[in-house]
Motif scaffolding. Structure first.
Motif, PDB file in Angstrom:
ATOM      1  N   SER A   1     -11.542 -33.636   5.691  1.00  0.00           N
ATOM      2  CA  SER A   1     -10.618 -32.414   5.083  1.00  0.00           C
ATOM      3  C   SER A   1     -11.153 -31.353   5.955  1.00  0.00           C
ATOM      4  CB  SER A   1     -10.826 -32.282   3.710  1.00  0.00           C
ATOM      5  OG  SER A   1     -10.315 -33.347   2.846  1.00  0.00           O
ATOM      6  N   LEU A   2     -10.627 -30.424   6.601  1.00  0.00           N
ATOM      7  CA  LEU A   2     -11.055 -29.273   7.211  1.00  0.00           C
ATOM      8  C   LEU A   2     -10.392 -28.080   6.626  1.00  0.00           C
ATOM      9  CD1 LEU A   2     -10.144 -30.496  11.020  1.00  0.00           C
ATOM     10  CD2 LEU A   2     -12.420 -30.720   9.755  1.00  0.00           C
ATOM     11  N   GLY A   3     -11.357 -26.950   6.751  1.00  0.00           N
ATOM     12  CA  GLY A   3     -11.005 -25.662   6.056  1.00  0.00           C
ATOM     13  C   GLY A   3     -11.533 -25.871   4.643  1.00  0.00           C
ATOM     14  N   VAL A   4     -12.375 -26.696   4.404  1.00  0.00           N
ATOM     15  CA  VAL A   4     -12.731 -26.897   3.031  1.00  0.00           C
ATOM     16  C   VAL A   4     -14.135 -27.054   2.829  1.00  0.00           C
ATOM     17  CG1 VAL A   4     -12.564 -28.532   1.215  1.00  0.00           C
ATOM     18  CG2 VAL A   4     -10.570 -28.064   2.207  1.00  0.00           C
ATOM     19  N   SER A   5     -14.936 -26.692   1.922  1.00  0.00           N
ATOM     20  CA  SER A   5     -16.316 -26.683   1.842  1.00  0.00           C
ATOM     21  C   SER A   5     -16.642 -27.232   0.183  1.00  0.00           C
ATOM     22  CB  SER A   5     -17.167 -25.465   2.134  1.00  0.00           C
ATOM     23  OG  SER A   5     -18.686 -25.981   1.778  1.00  0.00           O
ATOM     24  N   ILE A   6     -17.855 -27.135  -0.361  1.00  0.00           N
ATOM     25  CA  ILE A   6     -17.786 -27.653  -1.774  1.00  0.00           C
ATOM     26  C   ILE A   6     -18.190 -26.333  -2.702  1.00  0.00           C
ATOM     27  CG2 ILE A   6     -18.848 -29.767  -1.191  1.00  0.00           C
ATOM     28  CD1 ILE A   6     -21.687 -28.741  -1.765  1.00  0.00           C
ATOM     29  N   ALA A   7     -17.833 -26.035  -3.766  1.00  0.00           N
ATOM     30  CA  ALA A   7     -17.793 -25.164  -4.667  1.00  0.00           C
ATOM     31  C   ALA A   7     -18.981 -25.219  -5.511  1.00  0.00           C
ATOM     32  CB  ALA A   7     -16.452 -24.789  -5.165  1.00  0.00           C
ATOM     33  N   LYS A   8     -19.430 -26.571  -5.692  1.00  0.00           N
ATOM     34  CA  LYS A   8     -20.542 -26.773  -6.784  1.00  0.00           C
ATOM     35  C   LYS A   8     -20.747 -28.123  -6.815  1.00  0.00           C
ATOM     36  CE  LYS A   8     -17.955 -27.048 -10.906  1.00  0.00           C
ATOM     37  NZ  LYS A   8     -17.788 -26.625 -12.571  1.00  0.00           N
ATOM     38  N   ALA A   9     -22.081 -28.538  -6.958  1.00  0.00           N
ATOM     39  CA  ALA A   9     -22.306 -29.862  -6.935  1.00  0.00           C
ATOM     40  C   ALA A   9     -23.060 -30.220  -8.174  1.00  0.00           C
ATOM     41  CB  ALA A   9     -23.393 -30.238  -5.731  1.00  0.00           C
ATOM     42  N   GLY A  10     -22.776 -31.450  -8.595  1.00  0.00           N
ATOM     43  CA  GLY A  10     -23.532 -32.042  -9.938  1.00  0.00           C
ATOM     44  C   GLY A  10     -24.190 -33.230  -9.568  1.00  0.00           C
ATOM     45  N   PRO A  11     -24.707 -33.971 -10.601  1.00  0.00           N
ATOM     46  CA  PRO A  11     -25.493 -35.346 -10.463  1.00  0.00           C
ATOM     47  C   PRO A  11     -24.197 -36.389 -10.214  1.00  0.00           C
ATOM     48  CG  PRO A  11     -25.533 -34.651 -12.566  1.00  0.00           C
ATOM     49  CD  PRO A  11     -25.005 -33.221 -11.991  1.00  0.00           C
ATOM     50  N   GLU A  12     -23.074 -36.118 -10.677  1.00  0.00           N
ATOM     51  CA  GLU A  12     -21.972 -37.287 -10.766  1.00  0.00           C
ATOM     52  C   GLU A  12     -20.608 -36.849 -10.121  1.00  0.00           C
ATOM     53  OE1 GLU A  12     -21.857 -38.936 -14.624  1.00  0.00           O
ATOM     54  OE2 GLU A  12     -23.873 -39.732 -14.786  1.00  0.00           O
ATOM     55  N   GLU A  13     -20.596 -35.418  -9.863  1.00  0.00           N
ATOM     56  CA  GLU A  13     -19.345 -35.055  -9.181  1.00  0.00           C
ATOM     57  C   GLU A  13     -19.705 -33.981  -8.015  1.00  0.00           C
ATOM     58  OE1 GLU A  13     -16.973 -34.207 -12.437  1.00  0.00           O
ATOM     59  OE2 GLU A  13     -17.583 -32.043 -12.508  1.00  0.00           O
TER      60      GLU A  13
ATOM     61  N   THR B   1     -17.288 -30.517  -6.564  1.00  0.00           N
ATOM     62  CA  THR B   1     -16.035 -29.869  -6.883  1.00  0.00           C
ATOM     63  C   THR B   1     -15.871 -29.118  -5.222  1.00  0.00           C
ATOM     64  OG1 THR B   1     -16.460 -29.333  -8.883  1.00  0.00           O
ATOM     65  CG2 THR B   1     -14.822 -28.002  -7.687  1.00  0.00           C
ATOM     66  N   PHE B   2     -14.720 -29.495  -4.757  1.00  0.00           N
ATOM     67  CA  PHE B   2     -14.353 -28.747  -3.347  1.00  0.00           C
ATOM     68  C   PHE B   2     -13.789 -27.485  -3.540  1.00  0.00           C
ATOM     69  CE2 PHE B   2     -13.389 -33.003  -0.895  1.00  0.00           C
ATOM     70  CZ  PHE B   2     -14.674 -33.450  -1.183  1.00  0.00           C
ATOM     71  N   THR B   3     -13.885 -26.607  -2.626  1.00  0.00           N
ATOM     72  CA  THR B   3     -13.330 -25.268  -2.765  1.00  0.00           C
ATOM     73  C   THR B   3     -11.800 -25.240  -2.845  1.00  0.00           C
ATOM     74  OG1 THR B   3     -13.275 -25.177  -0.198  1.00  0.00           O
ATOM     75  CG2 THR B   3     -15.300 -24.125  -1.395  1.00  0.00           C
TER      76      THR B   3
END
Length: 463
Positions: free
Chosen positions: A238-250, A252-254
């Motif tokens: 997936s290009l043009g995408v980063s992560i919005a937040k990270a948790g211990p079990e998931e 979330t992409f931008t």
């Protein structure tokens, strides 16, 4: 009688640049000409480009950790610790040793090659739940973690948890991220055959990057070839995408997607060591601004190179071009910096650093690879041969070359045993636990430390 004190040369960092500099100094200076000291937490040089192959189990950690004490000319004094501040006016480097003791190390000449650290952003949960790939410990730990996810998924009764443990996310479409995703995907692909209760289709690898292309330095054709190889293996790009937040079990992409996973690997670039920020000198995108001779303007006897320095790239016609933070530049800069330190000592003229980039090689594991040596585009087995041949020849010692070649041959013939070495027995270790980026001094703390110890000596505990 008149006592003549030998000049004190202090080299900070044992990466490609620092070790190259030290080895050159040892060869070209007699023992009575100068006292050479090296500051490094570990008494080995890490061959960083092969780190993904350690994470995937193709190479053992020891094979790419090149001992600093094997040289027959070895006479350098090693301080086991990390530099956490430099007072240019007092000519003192403050070092925190591996026993947490604060040491003031005076110098006459200093070569700053502290390298870089993983670049992170203010993303919620990233440093608490992401894994890095910058150190030997991180690579060894990550291998244990990935295999443990297969073990836990195999024993799990909950289908949702099993699926989450078999999803892996790699952020960063540069060389480190692409090679890490490629090599670890092969590891899980081969390992799952030993887990008859696991459905191989559940294993999913995601490679994401905010940029529009993977490894743009390779050019459009080879970049597309690399993407095709990875997608053919089942890696979702997936290009043009980063992560919005990270948790211990998931994670979330931008773009809004939520991926259940216990494995987030962050390789989205590097920044110069925080040590550079303690100097109070001019920087270029965080790297110390030096001239073509790698000398810090306005400060006699101060040199900087490697990932931490913006060394002008005089081989390019572009105004303001600086050398990229790559191993091939760092190795060559180390030798030139050593020659310039010696020239400074002897009152001779300094030489500018100039090197034309030899090209790029990317080993994607197995028989897959892409490379562009000297502008020639290669893919597949020829690219793998070129990539491994380049890395093998660049290893500094014959012992390291023998170990790496033996590992490659053994892995090709016998495969991997997928053994966890026990790192998972301790508490989970993530990005924040390996690079100690919070250990550096503020300008006020640095001045207080240097003044209190009078330029030399030690102090217990934090500064």
């Amino acid at each position: 009688m008149i006592s003549v004190t030998r000049p004190r040369i202090l080299v900070v960092g044992a990466g490609f640049a620092g070790v190259g500099c030290v080895r050159r100094l040892e060869r070209r200076l007699s023992p009575d000409e100068a006292e050479i000291t090296l500051v490094t937490p570990s008494s080995f040089q890490l061959y960083l480009p092969l780190l993904p192959q350690v994470a995937s189990g193709v190479l053992t950690p020891q094979s790419i950790a090149l001992s600093l004490r094997r040289s027959r000319r070895y006479r350098t004094r090693i301080i086991p610790g990390g530099a956490i501040g430099v007072d240019l006016a007092a000519k003192v480097c403050v070092v925190r040793t591996i026993t947490d003791r604060i040491v003031n190390e005076p110098y006459d000449y200093i070569v700053l090659a502290p390298g870089s650290v993983t670049r992170t952003f203010d993303i919620p949960g990233l440093v608490d739940h992401g894994f890095g790939m910058k150190t030997l410990a991180e690579a060894a730990y990550l291998r244990d973690h990935v295999i443990s996810q297969l073990d836990l998924a195999d024993a799990c009764q909950d289908p949702a948890e099993r699926a989450a443990r078999l999803q892996f996310v790699v952020v960063g479409g540069g060389y480190a991220g692409t090679e890490t995703a490629a090599c670890l995907q092969i590891l899980t692909h081969n390992a799952v055959k030993r887990y008859p209760r696991l459905d191989p289709r559940l294993i999913k690898w995601h490679l994401i990057d905010i940029a529009p292309k993977l490894m743009p330095e390779l050019g459009d054709k080879l970049g597309r070839d690399a993407q095709e190889i990875l997608r053919r293996r089942g890696i979702e790009i997936s290009l043009g995408v980063s992560i919005a937040k990270a948790g211990p079990e998931e994670v979330t992409f931008t773009d809004g997607r939520v991926v259940p996973t216990h494995t987030l690997i962050w390789t989205a670039g590097v920044v110069a060591s925080p040590l550079i920020g303690t100097l109070g000198a001019e920087t270029v995108r965080g790297r110390l601004a030096v001239n073509a001779e790698m000398r810090l303007p306005g400060h006699d006897g101060v040199f900087a190179l490697g990932d931490a320095a913006a060394v002008p790239d005089v081989a390019k016609d572009e105004e303001g071009a600086v050398c990229p933070p790559t191993a091939q530049h760092a190795m060559r800069q180390g030798k030139v910096a050593a020659d310039n330190v010696i020239a400074s000592m002897r009152g001779q003229s300094l030489q500018p650093y100039e090197h034309k980039d030899l090209g790029l090689v990317v080993d994607l594991g197995g028989f897959d690879g892409v490379a562009k040596p000297l502008g020639v585009e290669l893919k597949g087995l020829p690219a793998v041969v070129v990539a491994r041949g380049y890395h093998w020849s660049a290893l500094r010692t014959n012992v390291a070359k023998a170990r790496v070649m033996t590992n490659w041959l053994l892995n090709a013939v016998a495969g991997d045993d997928f053994v966890r070495t026990g790192f998972q027995a301790r508490r989970p270790a993530k990005l924040k636990d390996f690079e100690f980026t919070n250990a550096y001094l503020t300008p006020e703390q640095l001045k207080k430390q240097v003044t209190a110890q009078g330029g030399g000596g030690t102090a217990d505990g934090p500064a």
